[in-house]
Design a protein around this motif. Structure first.
Motif, PDB file in Angstrom:
ATOM      1  N   ALA A  62      10.941  -0.680 -12.907  1.00 16.43           N
ATOM      2  CA  ALA A  62      11.412  -0.144 -11.623  1.00 16.43           C
ATOM      3  C   ALA A  62      10.339  -0.314 -10.546  1.00 16.43           C
ATOM      4  N   PHE A  63       9.079  -0.014 -10.891  1.00 12.26           N
ATOM      5  CA  PHE A  63       7.983  -0.236  -9.945  1.00 12.26           C
ATOM      6  C   PHE A  63       7.929  -1.708  -9.541  1.00 12.26           C
ATOM      7  N   ALA A  64       7.990  -2.597 -10.538  1.00 15.27           N
ATOM      8  CA  ALA A  64       7.897  -4.032 -10.269  1.00 15.27           C
ATOM      9  C   ALA A  64       9.084  -4.518  -9.441  1.00 15.27           C
ATOM     10  N   PHE A  65      10.276  -3.967  -9.710  1.00 18.55           N
ATOM     11  CA  PHE A  65      11.476  -4.395  -8.993  1.00 18.55           C
ATOM     12  C   PHE A  65      11.370  -4.048  -7.509  1.00 18.55           C
ATOM     13  N   ILE A  66      10.897  -2.846  -7.208  1.00 22.16           N
ATOM     14  CA  ILE A  66      10.725  -2.444  -5.801  1.00 22.16           C
ATOM     15  C   ILE A  66       9.817  -3.435  -5.084  1.00 22.16           C
ATOM     16  N   LYS A  67       8.699  -3.814  -5.714  1.00 24.18           N
ATOM     17  CA  LYS A  67       7.765  -4.748  -5.104  1.00 24.18           C
ATOM     18  C   LYS A  67       8.388  -6.144  -4.949  1.00 24.18           C
ATOM     19  N   THR A  68       9.178  -6.549  -5.940  1.00 26.23           N
ATOM     20  CA  THR A  68       9.830  -7.859  -5.871  1.00 26.23           C
ATOM     21  C   THR A  68      10.802  -7.936  -4.705  1.00 26.23           C
ATOM     22  N   VAL A  69      11.616  -6.881  -4.533  1.00 31.53           N
ATOM     23  CA  VAL A  69      12.589  -6.889  -3.432  1.00 31.53           C
ATOM     24  C   VAL A  69      11.869  -6.885  -2.083  1.00 31.53           C
ATOM     25  N   LEU A  70      10.761  -6.152  -2.001  1.00 38.18           N
ATOM     26  CA  LEU A  70       9.982  -6.150  -0.754  1.00 38.18           C
ATOM     27  C   LEU A  70       9.404  -7.522  -0.457  1.00 38.18           C
ATOM     28  N   MET A  71       8.999  -8.248  -1.476  1.00 37.74           N
ATOM     29  CA  MET A  71       8.381  -9.554  -1.259  1.00 37.74           C
ATOM     30  C   MET A  71       9.414 -10.662  -1.077  1.00 37.74           C
ATOM     31  N   ASN A 190      -3.071   1.391  18.408  1.00 36.83           N
ATOM     32  CA  ASN A 190      -2.454   2.671  18.747  1.00 36.83           C
ATOM     33  C   ASN A 190      -0.924   2.631  18.694  1.00 36.83           C
ATOM     34  N   SER A 191      -0.387   1.590  18.073  1.00 37.73           N
ATOM     35  CA  SER A 191       1.066   1.449  18.011  1.00 37.73           C
ATOM     36  C   SER A 191       1.722   2.643  17.314  1.00 37.73           C
ATOM     37  N   LYS A 192       2.878   3.057  17.830  1.00 39.11           N
ATOM     38  CA  LYS A 192       3.653   4.128  17.219  1.00 39.11           C
ATOM     39  C   LYS A 192       4.448   3.634  16.005  1.00 39.11           C
ATOM     40  N   LEU A 193       4.372   2.309  15.752  1.00 36.37           N
ATOM     41  CA  LEU A 193       5.119   1.732  14.638  1.00 36.37           C
ATOM     42  C   LEU A 193       4.214   1.369  13.458  1.00 36.37           C
ATOM     43  N   LEU A 194       2.993   1.868  13.460  1.00 33.73           N
ATOM     44  CA  LEU A 194       2.056   1.526  12.393  1.00 33.73           C
ATOM     45  C   LEU A 194       2.532   1.997  11.018  1.00 33.73           C
ATOM     46  N   PHE A 195       3.462   2.941  10.995  1.00 30.02           N
ATOM     47  CA  PHE A 195       3.963   3.409   9.701  1.00 30.02           C
ATOM     48  C   PHE A 195       4.626   2.272   8.927  1.00 30.02           C
ATOM     49  N   PHE A 196       5.166   1.260   9.630  1.00 29.66           N
ATOM     50  CA  PHE A 196       5.733   0.107   8.921  1.00 29.66           C
ATOM     51  C   PHE A 196       4.646  -0.627   8.136  1.00 29.66           C
ATOM     52  N   LEU A 197       3.490  -0.815   8.753  1.00 30.52           N
ATOM     53  CA  LEU A 197       2.372  -1.480   8.084  1.00 30.52           C
ATOM     54  C   LEU A 197       1.828  -0.621   6.949  1.00 30.52           C
ATOM     55  N   GLN A 198       1.671   0.668   7.193  1.00 33.41           N
ATOM     56  CA  GLN A 198       1.055   1.551   6.207  1.00 33.41           C
ATOM     57  C   GLN A 198       1.904   1.656   4.941  1.00 33.41           C
ATOM     58  N   ALA A 199       3.189   1.863   5.105  1.00 33.24           N
ATOM     59  CA  ALA A 199       4.069   2.021   3.944  1.00 33.24           C
ATOM     60  C   ALA A 199       4.155   0.725   3.145  1.00 33.24           C
ATOM     61  N   PHE A 200       4.397  -0.385   3.832  1.00 35.24           N
ATOM     62  CA  PHE A 200       4.503  -1.680   3.155  1.00 35.24           C
ATOM     63  C   PHE A 200       3.188  -2.032   2.468  1.00 35.24           C
ATOM     64  N   GLY A 201       2.081  -1.861   3.174  1.00 34.85           N
ATOM     65  CA  GLY A 201       0.775  -2.223   2.629  1.00 34.85           C
ATOM     66  C   GLY A 201       0.427  -1.436   1.388  1.00 34.85           C
ATOM     67  N   ASN A 206      -1.404  -1.427  -3.279  1.00 31.35           N
ATOM     68  CA  ASN A 206      -2.034  -0.314  -3.998  1.00 31.35           C
ATOM     69  C   ASN A 206      -1.301   0.085  -5.268  1.00 31.35           C
ATOM     70  N   ILE A 207      -0.111  -0.457  -5.497  1.00 27.71           N
ATOM     71  CA  ILE A 207       0.542  -0.307  -6.793  1.00 27.71           C
ATOM     72  C   ILE A 207       0.328  -1.603  -7.559  1.00 27.71           C
ATOM     73  N   ILE A 208      -0.406  -1.533  -8.658  1.00 31.32           N
ATOM     74  CA  ILE A 208      -0.712  -2.707  -9.476  1.00 31.32           C
ATOM     75  C   ILE A 208       0.027  -2.569 -10.799  1.00 31.32           C
ATOM     76  N   VAL A 209       0.992  -3.459 -11.048  1.00 22.88           N
ATOM     77  CA  VAL A 209       1.802  -3.408 -12.264  1.00 22.88           C
ATOM     78  C   VAL A 209       1.259  -4.425 -13.270  1.00 22.88           C
ATOM     79  N   ILE A 210       0.999  -3.961 -14.491  1.00 22.49           N
ATOM     80  CA  ILE A 210       0.484  -4.826 -15.556  1.00 22.49           C
ATOM     81  C   ILE A 210       1.369  -4.647 -16.777  1.00 22.49           C
ATOM     82  N   ASN A 211       1.909  -5.752 -17.304  1.00 22.06           N
ATOM     83  CA  ASN A 211       2.699  -5.663 -18.525  1.00 22.06           C
ATOM     84  C   ASN A 211       2.045  -6.497 -19.620  1.00 22.06           C
ATOM     85  N   PRO A 212       2.503  -6.391 -20.873  1.00 18.50           N
ATOM     86  CA  PRO A 212       1.804  -7.046 -21.977  1.00 18.50           C
ATOM     87  C   PRO A 212       1.821  -8.570 -21.926  1.00 18.50           C
ATOM     88  N   ASN A 213       2.733  -9.151 -21.182  1.00 18.98           N
ATOM     89  CA  ASN A 213       2.891 -10.600 -21.202  1.00 18.98           C
ATOM     90  C   ASN A 213       2.190 -11.325 -20.068  1.00 18.98           C
TER      91      ASN A 213
END
Length: 451
Positions: A62-71, A190-201, A206-213
């Motif tokens: 689920a973590f990996a899927f969220i990142k995949t859809v974002l990318m 000073n943009s009021k839209l910096l939350f787009f950068l912060q959330a995406f970034g 900052n979420i690093i997904v590691i699987n056995p393969n």
């Protein structure tokens, strides 16, 4: 830091299930396993147990899927990723939400989609307040243009820009608007839209997904001699036989001979897509795939710089390649960056952390991880079968989680904290005896012998 993940109608998860990193006020042990942000205490660890096929790996997915859809947008292969235990789930919304902090700001970001149709139906981002309220930052519904929350007040020029971006995005049901607002967009300090950068970034970096393969990391550790020496010393503490680690430069053709060409192509496609998304002129990553360990650096349009590992064993005069190492040693290299990294505010999500490792190696690794990041905003969420680490001296009760399939074959997530246990209770013994569930239940089978 990660606050919570919730998922609904995805793979083995039918109803809404969530894993929370908010600490319990009832648990008093290991207080150094908490980080206080404003008035909220967040846990640094979550260890997830469950029988085979219980759904543990699906939580990591689920973590990996969220990142995949974002990318990349809705992947072609997601059409059967809805929970297939009920016919109606095929046309029911699948819902993902992450709650997390960037600095001292709490966010909730999520989206819903009909996976079988590869169609995003809703997307939202809120700022969460300490009094329990939430301020809407943006929302998009169906194929309508995304809208900002009423409390987001923009100057005229920025409001016009946003309106253009939102109107252009209307009708797009396969991509996320959070991605679009990071695709080549430039914002003032000073943009009021910096939350787009912060959330995406935060989600992407900052979420690093590691699987056995396959293991992926953006560590600097394999790019200079000093850090390689530190890695060598660290690996020696695990008694693997490896006494020294160097790197050797190879070409793209050499890499293609070591691993299948389609894997090489997918690696470079991933790197180039990330460069385009983040407007970077250079990028570097470390990849561990079946057959090799590679450090790849791309600068502008130049040829990729690729190095692989060369390993020494004791007094042997011969070099050893990465594929020649044991599965346990290879697994350590998946995880080693977790000990060395000084990237702030990282959440590592690892599937089967103990894979190919001796129980004592697993315990040693966890102790080193906790020691290395004792005062840092660093989190580790991992799945495991290793019962020897289910110990209240190592983990708090609210850091131990279980995943179990119910009568309808759907996965349920719950914490050990819901069970009332003494602090001297032998948790691993109680777990294997079935007190907490989430263990295999065997059916009767008899061998028929011929007369």
């Amino acid at each position: 830091m990660l606050v919570k993940i919730s998922v609904e109608n995805f793979k083995s998860f039918d109803k809404k299930e969530e894993l929370s990193m908010v600490s319990s006020s009832k648990v008093q042990g290991n207080k150094n396993h908490r980080i206080k942000i404003k008035q909220t205490n967040l846990l640094k660890n979550a260890v997830v147990y469950g029988a085979n096929a219980s759904g543990k790996s699906n939580l990591v997915t689920a973590f990996a899927f969220i990142k995949t859809v974002l990318m990349e947008g809705m992947p072609v292969g997601c059409v059967n990723d809805f929970c297939r235990n009920k016919a109606e789930n095929k046309t029911r919304e699948t819902i993902f939400e992450l709650q997390f902090t960037v600095g001292d700001t709490f966010y909730a970001y999520g989206f819903s989609a009909i996976l079988n149709q590869r169609r995003i139906t809703e997307e939202w981002l809120f700022e969460l307040m300490q009094d329990g309220t939430a301020h809407e930052l943006f929302i998009r519904k169906g194929n309508k243009a995304p809208e900002l929350g009423e409390g987001v007040n923009l100057p005229a020029t920025e409001k016009n820009r946003f309106t253009v971006y939102a109107d252009d995005f209307a009708g797009n049901e396969t991509q996320l608007f959070l991605t679009e607002m990071n695709r080549g967009k430039k914002y003032t300090r000073n943009s009021k839209l910096l939350f787009f950068l912060q959330a995406f970034g935060w989600i992407m970096n900052n979420i690093i997904v590691i699987n056995p393969n396959i293991g992926i990391s953006n560590t600097e550790a394999y790019y200079n001699d000093e850090s390689l020496e530190n890695i060598s010393k660290l690996v020696q503490t695990f008694d693997t036989g490896v006494t020294d680690i160097k790197t050797r430069e190879i070409s793209v053709d050499e890499m293609s001979k070591m691993v299948p060409a389609e894997i090489v192509q997918s690696i470079f496609t991933h790197l180039k897509a990330q460069m385009q998304m983040t407007n970077l002129t250079s990028i570097q990553m470390t990849w561990r795939v079946e057959g090799g360990f590679f450090n790849i650096r791309i600068k502008d349009n130049a040829e990729p710089e690729i190095t692989t590992l060369v390993l020494k064993h004791g007094k042997s005069p011969f070099d050893f390649t990465f594929p020649e190492e044991s599965d346990g040693t290879k697994r350590l290299f998946d995880l080693i960056d977790m000990l060395l990294t000084d990237r702030p505010d990282t959440c590592f999500v690892v599937d089967e952390l103990e894979r190919s490792l001796h129980p004592k190696l697993t315990e040693h690794f966890l102790e080193l991880f906790m020691e290395a990041h004792e005062d840092a905003r660093m989190q580790l969420v991992f799945t495991t079968h290793e019962d020897t680490i289910m110990d209240q001296s190592l983990f708090r009760r609210d850091e131990i989680w279980f995943v179990e399939r119910d009568a309808e074959n759907a996965s349920n997530i719950y914490s050990l904290d819901r069970f009332k246990e003494r602090y001297d209770k032998k948790l691993s013994k109680a777990y294997l005896e079935g007190r907490y569930g989430a263990i295999p239940v065997f059916r009767q089978f008899s061998f028929r012998k011929g007369e």
